[in-house]
Design an enzyme around this catalytic site. Structure first.
Site, PDB file in Angstrom:
ATOM      1  N   CYS A  71     112.870 -61.805  20.925  1.00  0.00           N
ATOM      2  CA  CYS A  71     112.344 -60.524  21.381  1.00  0.00           C
ATOM      3  C   CYS A  71     112.701 -60.342  22.851  1.00  0.00           C
ATOM      4  O   CYS A  71     112.759 -61.314  23.607  1.00  0.00           O
ATOM      5  CB  CYS A  71     110.827 -60.521  21.204  1.00  0.00           C
ATOM      6  SG  CYS A  71     110.001 -59.144  22.016  1.00  0.00           S
ATOM      7  N   ASP A 135     102.819 -41.249  18.573  1.00  0.00           N
ATOM      8  CA  ASP A 135     102.403 -42.346  19.469  1.00  0.00           C
ATOM      9  C   ASP A 135     103.498 -43.403  19.566  1.00  0.00           C
ATOM     10  O   ASP A 135     103.819 -43.891  20.642  1.00  0.00           O
ATOM     11  CB  ASP A 135     101.118 -42.998  18.932  1.00  0.00           C
ATOM     12  CG  ASP A 135      99.973 -42.005  18.849  1.00  0.00           C
ATOM     13  OD1 ASP A 135      99.805 -41.239  19.815  1.00  0.00           O
ATOM     14  OD2 ASP A 135      99.261 -41.992  17.824  1.00  0.00           O
ATOM     15  N   HIS A 145     120.192 -47.867  27.091  1.00  0.00           N
ATOM     16  CA  HIS A 145     119.684 -46.684  26.391  1.00  0.00           C
ATOM     17  C   HIS A 145     118.601 -45.966  27.194  1.00  0.00           C
ATOM     18  O   HIS A 145     117.739 -45.283  26.636  1.00  0.00           O
ATOM     19  CB  HIS A 145     119.188 -47.063  24.986  1.00  0.00           C
ATOM     20  CG  HIS A 145     118.277 -48.256  24.987  1.00  0.00           C
ATOM     21  ND1 HIS A 145     118.752 -49.553  25.029  1.00  0.00           N
ATOM     22  CD2 HIS A 145     116.923 -48.349  24.976  1.00  0.00           C
ATOM     23  CE1 HIS A 145     117.720 -50.390  25.029  1.00  0.00           C
ATOM     24  NE2 HIS A 145     116.606 -49.683  24.997  1.00  0.00           N
ATOM     25  N   ASP A 147     116.026 -47.025  29.258  1.00  0.00           N
ATOM     26  CA  ASP A 147     114.651 -47.456  29.549  1.00  0.00           C
ATOM     27  C   ASP A 147     114.614 -48.623  30.533  1.00  0.00           C
ATOM     28  O   ASP A 147     113.576 -49.250  30.724  1.00  0.00           O
ATOM     29  CB  ASP A 147     113.914 -47.833  28.253  1.00  0.00           C
ATOM     30  CG  ASP A 147     114.548 -49.025  27.538  1.00  0.00           C
ATOM     31  OD1 ASP A 147     115.546 -49.570  28.056  1.00  0.00           O
ATOM     32  OD2 ASP A 147     114.052 -49.409  26.460  1.00  0.00           O
ATOM     33  N   ASP A 171     106.419 -47.384  22.078  1.00  0.00           N
ATOM     34  CA  ASP A 171     107.718 -47.186  21.422  1.00  0.00           C
ATOM     35  C   ASP A 171     108.402 -48.522  21.128  1.00  0.00           C
ATOM     36  O   ASP A 171     108.203 -49.510  21.842  1.00  0.00           O
ATOM     37  CB  ASP A 171     108.635 -46.318  22.293  1.00  0.00           C
ATOM     38  CG  ASP A 171     108.137 -44.870  22.344  1.00  0.00           C
ATOM     39  OD1 ASP A 171     107.104 -44.583  21.711  1.00  0.00           O
ATOM     40  OD2 ASP A 171     108.776 -44.047  23.024  1.00  0.00           O
ATOM     41  N   ASP A 175     118.010 -53.211  18.513  1.00  0.00           N
ATOM     42  CA  ASP A 175     119.415 -53.218  18.936  1.00  0.00           C
ATOM     43  C   ASP A 175     120.297 -52.938  17.719  1.00  0.00           C
ATOM     44  O   ASP A 175     120.369 -53.749  16.791  1.00  0.00           O
ATOM     45  CB  ASP A 175     119.757 -54.583  19.544  1.00  0.00           C
ATOM     46  CG  ASP A 175     121.164 -54.617  20.126  1.00  0.00           C
ATOM     47  OD1 ASP A 175     121.919 -53.646  19.917  1.00  0.00           O
ATOM     48  OD2 ASP A 175     121.514 -55.621  20.776  1.00  0.00           O
ATOM     49  N   HIS A 195     106.813 -58.170  14.431  1.00  0.00           N
ATOM     50  CA  HIS A 195     106.597 -58.718  15.774  1.00  0.00           C
ATOM     51  C   HIS A 195     106.482 -57.588  16.808  1.00  0.00           C
ATOM     52  O   HIS A 195     105.546 -57.544  17.613  1.00  0.00           O
ATOM     53  CB  HIS A 195     107.769 -59.650  16.124  1.00  0.00           C
ATOM     54  CG  HIS A 195     107.722 -60.189  17.523  1.00  0.00           C
ATOM     55  ND1 HIS A 195     107.245 -61.446  17.816  1.00  0.00           N
ATOM     56  CD2 HIS A 195     108.094 -59.642  18.715  1.00  0.00           C
ATOM     57  CE1 HIS A 195     107.324 -61.641  19.134  1.00  0.00           C
ATOM     58  NE2 HIS A 195     107.842 -60.563  19.696  1.00  0.00           N
ATOM     59  N   GLU A 196     107.443 -56.661  16.765  1.00  0.00           N
ATOM     60  CA  GLU A 196     107.457 -55.589  17.775  1.00  0.00           C
ATOM     61  C   GLU A 196     106.251 -54.659  17.635  1.00  0.00           C
ATOM     62  O   GLU A 196     105.713 -54.176  18.628  1.00  0.00           O
ATOM     63  CB  GLU A 196     108.766 -54.790  17.695  1.00  0.00           C
ATOM     64  CG  GLU A 196     110.026 -55.617  17.976  1.00  0.00           C
ATOM     65  CD  GLU A 196     110.013 -56.365  19.311  1.00  0.00           C
ATOM     66  OE1 GLU A 196     109.327 -55.917  20.252  1.00  0.00           O
ATOM     67  OE2 GLU A 196     110.677 -57.417  19.407  1.00  0.00           O
ATOM     68  N   HIS A 199     103.402 -55.915  19.568  1.00  0.00           N
ATOM     69  CA  HIS A 199     103.427 -55.493  20.981  1.00  0.00           C
ATOM     70  C   HIS A 199     102.954 -54.047  21.124  1.00  0.00           C
ATOM     71  O   HIS A 199     102.189 -53.716  22.020  1.00  0.00           O
ATOM     72  CB  HIS A 199     104.849 -55.577  21.548  1.00  0.00           C
ATOM     73  CG  HIS A 199     105.340 -56.971  21.777  1.00  0.00           C
ATOM     74  ND1 HIS A 199     104.592 -57.934  22.418  1.00  0.00           N
ATOM     75  CD2 HIS A 199     106.532 -57.563  21.464  1.00  0.00           C
ATOM     76  CE1 HIS A 199     105.298 -59.056  22.488  1.00  0.00           C
ATOM     77  NE2 HIS A 199     106.470 -58.861  21.908  1.00  0.00           N
ATOM     78  N   HIS A 205     103.144 -62.229  23.751  1.00  0.00           N
ATOM     79  CA  HIS A 205     103.771 -63.359  23.066  1.00  0.00           C
ATOM     80  C   HIS A 205     102.802 -64.525  22.940  1.00  0.00           C
ATOM     81  O   HIS A 205     101.994 -64.777  23.824  1.00  0.00           O
ATOM     82  CB  HIS A 205     105.025 -63.814  23.824  1.00  0.00           C
ATOM     83  CG  HIS A 205     106.201 -62.948  23.528  1.00  0.00           C
ATOM     84  ND1 HIS A 205     107.286 -62.833  24.363  1.00  0.00           N
ATOM     85  CD2 HIS A 205     106.463 -62.140  22.469  1.00  0.00           C
ATOM     86  CE1 HIS A 205     108.161 -61.995  23.830  1.00  0.00           C
ATOM     87  NE2 HIS A 205     107.679 -61.557  22.686  1.00  0.00           N
ATOM     88  N   MET A 213     103.887 -63.465  16.605  1.00  0.00           N
ATOM     89  CA  MET A 213     104.098 -63.068  17.999  1.00  0.00           C
ATOM     90  C   MET A 213     104.808 -64.150  18.821  1.00  0.00           C
ATOM     91  O   MET A 213     104.885 -64.062  20.041  1.00  0.00           O
ATOM     92  CB  MET A 213     102.765 -62.683  18.656  1.00  0.00           C
ATOM     93  CG  MET A 213     102.083 -61.475  18.025  1.00  0.00           C
ATOM     94  SD  MET A 213     103.202 -60.062  17.752  1.00  0.00           S
ATOM     95  CE  MET A 213     103.650 -59.645  19.436  1.00  0.00           C
ATOM     96  N   ASP A 407     104.505 -91.377   2.472  1.00  0.00           N
ATOM     97  CA  ASP A 407     104.968 -90.072   2.984  1.00  0.00           C
ATOM     98  C   ASP A 407     106.101 -90.227   3.987  1.00  0.00           C
ATOM     99  O   ASP A 407     107.033 -89.426   4.019  1.00  0.00           O
ATOM    100  CB  ASP A 407     103.821 -89.338   3.702  1.00  0.00           C
ATOM    101  CG  ASP A 407     102.716 -88.911   2.756  1.00  0.00           C
ATOM    102  OD1 ASP A 407     102.986 -88.822   1.545  1.00  0.00           O
ATOM    103  OD2 ASP A 407     101.584 -88.681   3.225  1.00  0.00           O
TER     104      ASP A 407
END
Length: 456
Positions: A71, A135, A145, A147, A171, A175, A195-196, A199, A205, A213, A407
């Site tokens: 991320c 929203d 782009h 930002d 927002d 990619d 994941h996004e 946020h 994170h 996350m 084991d």
């Protein structure tokens, strides 16, 4: 520039501030130890976050983890209950674009799947809007782009999101240079979207590698929130009553805790100076120079070339390779890279066809042989000649008092440690007997009731 890459990575994700060039030249004539120390501290911080040995050195494995897809947000900007939506219904829209124009319905389905993960456990609701204002605006973009956080093409940062708020707040940008898919090939859109959206709802994170996350990309066959993810989102937005009933039947998965008294291991091996413990898709690494044993993902180190839920693992130090066993297959890895022609069938090592899996592998560096354990039998493999020696022996005759099937097993500080369930059996070669029985996680640093939850 490869030499600048670690600096840029640490600047972006860990707040490292390199000296400006002019000041650097002036400082170079004096002493740059302060600058070096600052850099090392950030390397250590990153290593701790990813469960690596925190020695501050840019080792091959540290660079490998830095280069993993992830991320685009920083790992050191915690924000808790301070940033969240004040309403319960969040509107979202997907912006039309060329990159995935052909797959719009599949893209929307992946986005709905990811949003539902969060809404099914909390009181938040999502409503799709065609209108200009929403929203959460979702876009597939490339390069710069507008930002201030440009994408760098394939690999590296896969996506980023903005915390709840007006305008760009909430927002999510993906990619468009990545190979987005809906399954395990390429980069899974539902996994990254889940994941996004975390946020976009206000979560930061998590250093827990079982959490959605966690910043490094990690494909898990079943897409679900972890116990910690559920607690975090419910802390912000309350609990969905339907989820409460479901969770009683099937609680969300918890990341294994090294201090859990019932902890058992899939495999244990020496790895250079370390001892590594494997469990499900996780591992802990015990290094002689560092007290703390940290958890990380198996895939952090060996990408997706090595499976999870392993049966046995060992390292041949002399020839510098590691073998991983699962079912009737084994994988050979050298310098973190899966070797060509693998996985292969374990019959290649000399096992008869009746042996369908290996319980444990015990490697003796100095004597250059490995003992394999299968059910009630053990086998001796000559590493120099690469052949299985003689026929199998019974564990009860050769390793007195060791319960089977076992084991895991590892040679550590002059003793063989056998693991079965939540117990560890320390075996003395000289006396040919078990000298102590303790909990399986005895070698972890649990004396003060510590667990995976560590302060960075």
């Amino acid at each position: 520039n490869p030499s600048r890459f670690p600096q840029e990575y640490l600047h972006h994700f860990y707040g490292y501030q390199p000296e400006p060039d002019r000041r650097k030249r002036a400082a170079a004539s004096r002493d740059d130890s302060h600058q070096t120390r600052g850099f090392c501290d950030k390397v250590k911080k990153m290593q701790r976050f990813f469960g690596l040995t925190p020695d501050g050195k840019l080792s091959q494995e540290t660079l490998t983890v830095m280069k993993k897809p992830r991320c685009g947000l920083s790992d050191v900007e915690p924000h808790g209950a301070t940033v969240r939506w004040t309403k319960r219904t969040i509107s979202y829209r997907t912006l039309k674009n060329q990159a995935c124009h052909r797959k719009t319905s599949r893209t929307l389905k992946a986005i709905r799947t990811a949003l539902k993960l969060w809404s099914s456990v909390s009181l938040i609701r999502f409503r799709r809007r065609e209108a200009k204002e929403a929203d959460v605006s979702i876009a597939f973009v490339s390069g710069d782009h507008g930002d201030g956080s440009p994408f760098s093409g394939k690999g590296g940062a896969l996506a980023h999101a903005f915390l709840p708020g007006l305008g760009i707040g909430g927002d999510v940008h993906f990619d468009s240079a990545e190979e987005w898919t809906l399954n395990s090939t390429g980069i899974s859109l539902p996994v990254v979207a889940a994941h996004e959206f975390g946020h976009a709802l206000g979560l930061s994170h998590s250093p827990d590698p079982g959490s959605i996350m966690y910043p490094a990309y990690n494909f898990a066959p079943s897409l679900e929130l972890s116990f910690d993810d559920v607690k975090s989102i419910q802390h912000l937005y309350g609990e969905n009553p339907n989820f409460h009933l479901q969770s009683l039947k099937r609680p969300p998965p918890k990341t294994p805790d090294k201090c859990d008294p019932d902890l058992s291991f899939d495999a244990v091996t020496e790895l250079q100076q370390e001892v590594v413990f494997f469990k499900d898709r996780f591992m802990w690494r015990k290094h002689p120079s560092f007290v703390e044993t940290r958890i990380t993902l198996i895939s952090n180190l060996w990408s997706n070339s090595v499976p999870s839920h392993l049966d046995a693992v060992y390292e041949n130090v002399e020839k510098n390779f590691i073998l991983f066993f699962k079912g009737d297959q084994y994988w050979k890895v050298q310098q973190l890279i899966l070797q060509e022609g693998f996985p292969r069938n374990i019959s290649d090592l000399g096992f008869p066809s009746r042996i369908k899996s290996v319980d444990a592998a015990l490697h003796f560096r100095d004597d250059r042989y490995t003992v394999f354990f299968t059910g009630h039998e053990c086998w001796r493999y000559n590493e120099l000649r690469a052949v299985m020696e003689g026929s199998p022996m019974l564990i009860e005759q050769h390793w007195l008092e060791i319960p089977f099937p076992i084991d895991a097993a590892v040679y550590y500080e002059g003793f063989v440690n056998f693991f079965k369930g939540n117990k560890q059996y320390k075996y003395d070669f000289g006396q040919n007997r078990v000298v102590s029985v303790s909990s399986a996680n005895d070698l972890m640093d649990c004396e003060m009731g510590k667990s995976n939850k560590h302060a960075l």
